[in-house]
Design a protein around this motif. Structure first.
Motif, PDB file in Angstrom:
ATOM      1  N   GLU A  72      54.052 -25.874 -36.873  1.00  9.02           N
ATOM      2  CA  GLU A  72      53.552 -24.508 -36.701  1.00  9.02           C
ATOM      3  C   GLU A  72      54.030 -23.922 -35.381  1.00  9.02           C
ATOM      4  OE1 GLU A  72      49.426 -23.947 -37.234  1.00  9.02           O
ATOM      5  OE2 GLU A  72      49.375 -24.895 -39.189  1.00  9.02           O
ATOM      6  N   GLY A  73      55.248 -24.158 -35.032  1.00  5.36           N
ATOM      7  CA  GLY A  73      55.777 -23.596 -33.799  1.00  5.36           C
ATOM      8  C   GLY A  73      55.687 -24.589 -32.667  1.00  5.36           C
ATOM      9  N   THR A  74      55.502 -24.091 -31.471  1.00  3.07           N
ATOM     10  CA  THR A  74      55.454 -24.919 -30.275  1.00  3.07           C
ATOM     11  C   THR A  74      54.281 -25.884 -30.342  1.00  3.07           C
ATOM     12  OG1 THR A  74      56.299 -23.020 -29.061  1.00  3.07           O
ATOM     13  CG2 THR A  74      55.436 -24.843 -27.767  1.00  3.07           C
ATOM     14  N   SER A  75      54.531 -27.148 -29.972  1.00  4.53           N
ATOM     15  CA  SER A  75      53.441 -28.118 -29.977  1.00  4.53           C
ATOM     16  C   SER A  75      52.567 -27.909 -28.751  1.00  4.53           C
ATOM     17  CB  SER A  75      53.987 -29.541 -29.998  1.00  4.53           C
ATOM     18  OG  SER A  75      54.736 -29.768 -28.827  1.00  4.53           O
ATOM     19  N   GLY A  76      51.337 -28.419 -28.820  1.00  3.80           N
ATOM     20  CA  GLY A  76      50.413 -28.317 -27.698  1.00  3.80           C
ATOM     21  C   GLY A  76      49.115 -27.662 -28.115  1.00  3.80           C
ATOM     22  N   VAL A  77      48.349 -27.241 -27.132  1.00  4.46           N
ATOM     23  CA  VAL A  77      47.047 -26.632 -27.381  1.00  4.46           C
ATOM     24  C   VAL A  77      47.087 -25.208 -26.884  1.00  4.46           C
ATOM     25  CG1 VAL A  77      44.601 -26.745 -26.822  1.00  4.46           C
ATOM     26  CG2 VAL A  77      45.884 -28.847 -27.172  1.00  4.46           C
ATOM     27  N   GLY A  78      46.546 -24.317 -27.668  1.00  5.16           N
ATOM     28  CA  GLY A  78      46.479 -22.923 -27.270  1.00  5.16           C
ATOM     29  C   GLY A  78      45.591 -22.166 -28.227  1.00  5.16           C
ATOM     30  N   PRO A  79      45.220 -20.964 -27.868  1.00  2.30           N
ATOM     31  CA  PRO A  79      44.356 -20.199 -28.765  1.00  2.30           C
ATOM     32  C   PRO A  79      45.108 -19.825 -30.040  1.00  2.30           C
ATOM     33  CG  PRO A  79      45.018 -18.857 -26.905  1.00  2.30           C
ATOM     34  CD  PRO A  79      45.548 -20.238 -26.668  1.00  2.30           C
ATOM     35  N   MET A  80      44.582 -20.214 -31.171  1.00  2.00           N
ATOM     36  CA  MET A  80      45.204 -19.907 -32.459  1.00  2.00           C
ATOM     37  C   MET A  80      44.202 -19.099 -33.285  1.00  2.00           C
ATOM     38  SD  MET A  80      48.238 -21.218 -32.363  1.00  2.00           S
ATOM     39  CE  MET A  80      48.804 -21.447 -34.012  1.00  2.00           C
ATOM     40  N   ARG A  81      43.687 -19.689 -34.336  1.00  2.00           N
ATOM     41  CA  ARG A  81      42.670 -19.051 -35.151  1.00  2.00           C
ATOM     42  C   ARG A  81      41.654 -20.110 -35.546  1.00  2.00           C
ATOM     43  NH1 ARG A  81      47.463 -18.207 -38.176  1.00  2.00           N
ATOM     44  NH2 ARG A  81      47.859 -20.028 -39.423  1.00  2.00           N
ATOM     45  N   VAL A  82      40.482 -19.647 -35.890  1.00  2.00           N
ATOM     46  CA  VAL A  82      39.406 -20.559 -36.265  1.00  2.00           C
ATOM     47  C   VAL A  82      38.645 -19.927 -37.424  1.00  2.00           C
ATOM     48  CG1 VAL A  82      37.747 -19.616 -34.604  1.00  2.00           C
ATOM     49  CG2 VAL A  82      37.544 -21.980 -35.351  1.00  2.00           C
ATOM     50  N   GLY A  83      38.086 -20.757 -38.268  1.00  2.00           N
ATOM     51  CA  GLY A  83      37.316 -20.221 -39.380  1.00  2.00           C
ATOM     52  C   GLY A  83      36.778 -21.319 -40.269  1.00  2.00           C
ATOM     53  N   PHE A  84      36.229 -20.909 -41.382  1.00  2.00           N
ATOM     54  CA  PHE A  84      35.664 -21.824 -42.364  1.00  2.00           C
ATOM     55  C   PHE A  84      36.336 -21.619 -43.709  1.00  2.00           C
ATOM     56  CE2 PHE A  84      32.182 -21.213 -39.342  1.00  2.00           C
ATOM     57  CZ  PHE A  84      31.854 -22.531 -39.057  1.00  2.00           C
ATOM     58  N   LYS A  85      36.484 -22.700 -44.441  1.00  2.00           N
ATOM     59  CA  LYS A  85      37.067 -22.648 -45.786  1.00  2.00           C
ATOM     60  C   LYS A  85      36.080 -23.299 -46.743  1.00  2.00           C
ATOM     61  CE  LYS A  85      40.779 -22.589 -48.631  1.00  2.00           C
ATOM     62  NZ  LYS A  85      40.944 -21.400 -49.360  1.00  2.00           N
ATOM     63  N   ASP A  86      35.607 -22.532 -47.709  1.00  2.00           N
ATOM     64  CA  ASP A  86      34.730 -23.014 -48.782  1.00  2.00           C
ATOM     65  C   ASP A  86      33.462 -23.675 -48.231  1.00  2.00           C
ATOM     66  OD1 ASP A  86      34.098 -23.258 -51.479  1.00  2.00           O
ATOM     67  OD2 ASP A  86      35.031 -25.221 -51.664  1.00  2.00           O
ATOM     68  N   LEU A  87      32.890 -23.102 -47.177  1.00  2.00           N
ATOM     69  CA  LEU A  87      31.698 -23.653 -46.537  1.00  2.00           C
ATOM     70  C   LEU A  87      30.462 -23.429 -47.397  1.00  2.00           C
ATOM     71  CD1 LEU A  87      30.242 -24.870 -44.038  1.00  2.00           C
ATOM     72  CD2 LEU A  87      29.971 -22.519 -43.240  1.00  2.00           C
ATOM     73  N   THR A  88      29.784 -24.512 -47.720  1.00  2.00           N
ATOM     74  CA  THR A  88      28.473 -24.451 -48.359  1.00  2.00           C
ATOM     75  C   THR A  88      27.549 -25.308 -47.514  1.00  2.00           C
ATOM     76  OG1 THR A  88      29.402 -24.136 -50.563  1.00  2.00           O
ATOM     77  CG2 THR A  88      27.151 -24.960 -50.446  1.00  2.00           C
ATOM     78  N   PHE A  89      26.387 -24.762 -47.146  1.00  2.00           N
ATOM     79  CA  PHE A  89      25.448 -25.496 -46.304  1.00  2.00           C
ATOM     80  C   PHE A  89      24.036 -25.205 -46.759  1.00  2.00           C
ATOM     81  CE2 PHE A  89      22.993 -26.609 -42.595  1.00  2.00           C
ATOM     82  CZ  PHE A  89      23.631 -27.758 -42.156  1.00  2.00           C
ATOM     83  N   ARG A  90      23.276 -26.278 -46.921  1.00  2.00           N
ATOM     84  CA  ARG A  90      21.887 -26.172 -47.352  1.00  2.00           C
ATOM     85  C   ARG A  90      20.983 -26.872 -46.350  1.00  2.00           C
ATOM     86  NH1 ARG A  90      24.969 -27.442 -51.676  1.00  2.00           N
ATOM     87  NH2 ARG A  90      24.989 -25.978 -53.398  1.00  2.00           N
ATOM     88  N   ILE A  91      19.798 -26.327 -46.187  1.00  2.00           N
ATOM     89  CA  ILE A  91      18.728 -26.991 -45.438  1.00  2.00           C
ATOM     90  C   ILE A  91      17.565 -27.113 -46.412  1.00  2.00           C
ATOM     91  CG2 ILE A  91      17.091 -26.835 -43.537  1.00  2.00           C
ATOM     92  CD1 ILE A  91      19.209 -25.394 -41.925  1.00  2.00           C
TER      93      ILE A  91
END
Length: 78
Positions: free
Chosen positions: A12-31
Motif C-alpha cells: 500500500e505504498g511506503t512502508s511504516g506507520v502514518g495516519p491512514m484510515r480507520v473504521g469498522f467492517k460488518d460490526l455486530t455487537f451485543r450486550i
C-alpha cells in the motif's frame, strides 16, 4: 474525533506507520440480549473528523472501546 496512526500493510505504498484510515467492517455487537450495532460499516479517512452523538446507552462509548481495542470484537473487524 479520530486521529489514530495505523500501520500500513505491505503493498500500500511506503512502508511504516502514518495516519491512514480507520473504521469498522460488518460490526455486530451485543450486550446481553440488546444489539447495539448490527452489520455496521464505516471508514474515516486521515484528516477527517467524526462526531458520534446520541442519548445515553446507545453505544457511543462501546464504539470507542472497540476502536481502541478495550473490548473484544464479537463479529466484524476494525
Amino acid at each position: 474525533l479520530v486521529d489514530v496512526p495505523i500501520e500500513r500493510e505491505s503493498g500500500e505504498g511506503t512502508s511504516g506507520v502514518g495516519p491512514m484510515r480507520v473504521g469498522f467492517k460488518d460490526l455486530t455487537f451485543r450486550i446481553g440480549h440488546r444489539t447495539l450495532f448490527s452489520h455496521l460499516d464505516f471508514e474515516i479517512e486521515a484528516g477527517a473528523r467524526l462526531i458520534v452523538r446520541g442519548p445515553s446507552g446507545v453505544g457511543k462509548s462501546v464504539l470507542a472501546d472497540l476502536l481502541y481495542g478495550l473490548r473484544p470484537l464479537q463479529h466484524g473487524s476494525v
